[in-house]
Design an enzyme around this catalytic site. Structure first.
Site, mmCIF file in Angstrom:
data_model
loop_
_atom_site.group_PDB
_atom_site.id
_atom_site.type_symbol
_atom_site.label_atom_id
_atom_site.label_comp_id
_atom_site.label_asym_id
_atom_site.label_seq_id
_atom_site.Cartn_x
_atom_site.Cartn_y
_atom_site.Cartn_z
ATOM 1 C CE LYS A 175 -3.552 2.413 2.625
ATOM 2 N NZ LYS A 175 -4.536 2.344 3.698
ATOM 3 C CE LYS A 228 -6.109 1.887 -0.462
ATOM 4 N NZ LYS A 228 -6.470 1.986 0.903
HETATM 5 C C1 PBG Z 1 -7.561 3.231 5.602
HETATM 6 C C2 PBG Z 1 -7.825 3.152 4.155
HETATM 7 C C3 PBG Z 1 -7.631 4.128 3.163
HETATM 8 C C4 PBG Z 1 -8.157 3.604 1.986
HETATM 9 C C5 PBG Z 1 -8.610 2.328 2.276
HETATM 10 N N1 PBG Z 1 -8.387 2.059 3.618
HETATM 11 C C6 PBG Z 1 -7.147 5.505 3.235
HETATM 12 C C7 PBG Z 1 -5.778 5.853 3.579
HETATM 13 O O1 PBG Z 1 -4.898 5.024 3.778
HETATM 14 O O2 PBG Z 1 -5.585 7.052 3.712
HETATM 15 C C8 PBG Z 1 -8.212 4.320 0.660
HETATM 16 C C9 PBG Z 1 -9.250 3.856 -0.281
HETATM 17 C C10 PBG Z 1 -9.519 4.764 -1.423
HETATM 18 O O3 PBG Z 1 -8.863 5.798 -1.632
HETATM 19 O O4 PBG Z 1 -10.440 4.426 -2.170
HETATM 20 N N2 PBG Z 1 -6.251 3.217 5.992
#
Ligand code: PBG
Length: 304
Positions: A175, A228
């Site tokens: 991520k 992601k």
């Molecule tokens: C929580 C999380 C996030 C997303 C999914 N789970 C946000 C982040 O890390 O700031 C992002 C999902 C999206 O942008 O569609 N940590």
């Protein structure tokens, strides 16, 4: 001759659960997506299932946030209530939960703050508690997105100890610290109140590090590994597919959705073609599962 094809059964649709009754508030920066109370989430989940999409992932917007994110593991929290309500009405629909602290903490970070910084180890215990509370409410799978080191192991150990040895874990393994999460933070009201997430999310410049992150999560017990965002990380999806034998998920995130929606609204792009091209490219890169806000729109195209 076509090598890649999409199907609604490869999609997971994200839903945002909030408190109250009969709430259905459109998210400004994500047209077509809503913050919804439990009653409306159930109706929405029915629609999702009727389109042939087998799973949803739940994000919670609690009524109260605090320093330690207690809403995350409250047995009567918004997500826990939504899980019970959906499984009661549509038992066939797979309910996945996002396991993270940022939606529940007053400071908006994904972990516990001590001396002005996010602390990895004290956060693990809370994440494990959150995952167990989702399991107790009836979730089918948990998906930790916090990016703390060692959290898959902590969650696996806690689930096993609490009587959920069969519960699968889909880890947000690679991520990246991305600008494309912007609209989501409006949706989940989880923008960090100070600093950013770069101490725990990955540097977009790094490719080989993703292999390391994925290997660690698999070692700790992940059953599905996720990349992601998706669109700007197709090389990472492809690397992971080549190097590991586990199913690969990709999260087509909020910003990737919003840029297409916005350009389409302005008449600058053909929304349907752009959507199908993006989803096809994510699948072509190697994703077995795609988490996407386009799931319903794309399913309608595929079902026609
Ligand atoms: C929580 C999380 C996030 C997303 C999914 N789970 C946000 C982040 O890390 O700031 C992002 C999902 C999206 O942008 O569609 N940590």
């Amino acid at each position: 001759m076509r090598e890649t094809s999409l199907s609604p059964d490869g999609f997971i649709y994200p839903l945002f659960v909030t408190y109250g009754k009969n709430v259905r508030k459109e998210i400004k920066s994500m047209p077509g997506c809503f913050q919804e109370s439990v009653d409306n989430i159930v109706k929405h989940a029915k629609e999702v299932y009727s389109l042939g999409i087998p799973a949803v992932i739940l994000f919670g917007i609690p009524e109260h946030k605090d320093e330690i994110g207690s809403g995350a593991y409250d047995p009567h929290g918004v997500v826990q209530k939504a899980i019970r309500a959906i499984k009661n009405k549509i038992p066939e629909l797979q309910v996945i939960t996002d396991v993270c602290m940022c939606e529940y903490t007053s400071h908006g970070h994904c972990g516990i703050i001590e001396q002005g910084a996010v602390r990895n180890d004290p956060t693990l215990e809370l994440l494990a508690k959150e995952a167990v509370s989702h399991a107790k409410a009836g979730a089918d799978m948990v998906a930790p997105s916090d990016m703390m080191d060692g959290r898959v192991d902590a969650i696996r150990t806690a689930l096993d100890a609490e009587g959920f040895p069969e519960m699968p874990i889909m880890s947000y393994a690679a991520k990246y610290a991305s600008a494309f999460y912007g609209p989501f933070r409006d949706a989940a009201e989880s923008t960090p109140q100070f600093g950013d997430r770069r101490s725990y999310q990955m540097d977009p410049s790094n490719r080989r590090e993703a292999l390391k992150e994925v290997a660690l999560d698999i070692d700790e017990g992940a059953d599905i590994v996720m990349v992601k965002p998706a669109m700007t990380y197709l090389d990472i999806i492809s690397d992971i597919k080549e190097n590991f034998a586990l199913p690969v998920a990709a999260y087509n995130v909020s910003g990737e959705y919003s840029v297409i929606k916005a350009a389409a609204k302005l008449g600058w792009i053909d929304e349907e073609r752009a959507m199908m091209e993006v989803l096809t490219s994510i699948k072509r890169a190697g994703a077995d599962i795609i988490l996407t806000y386009f799931a319903k729109d794309a399913a309608r195209v595929l079902n026609r």
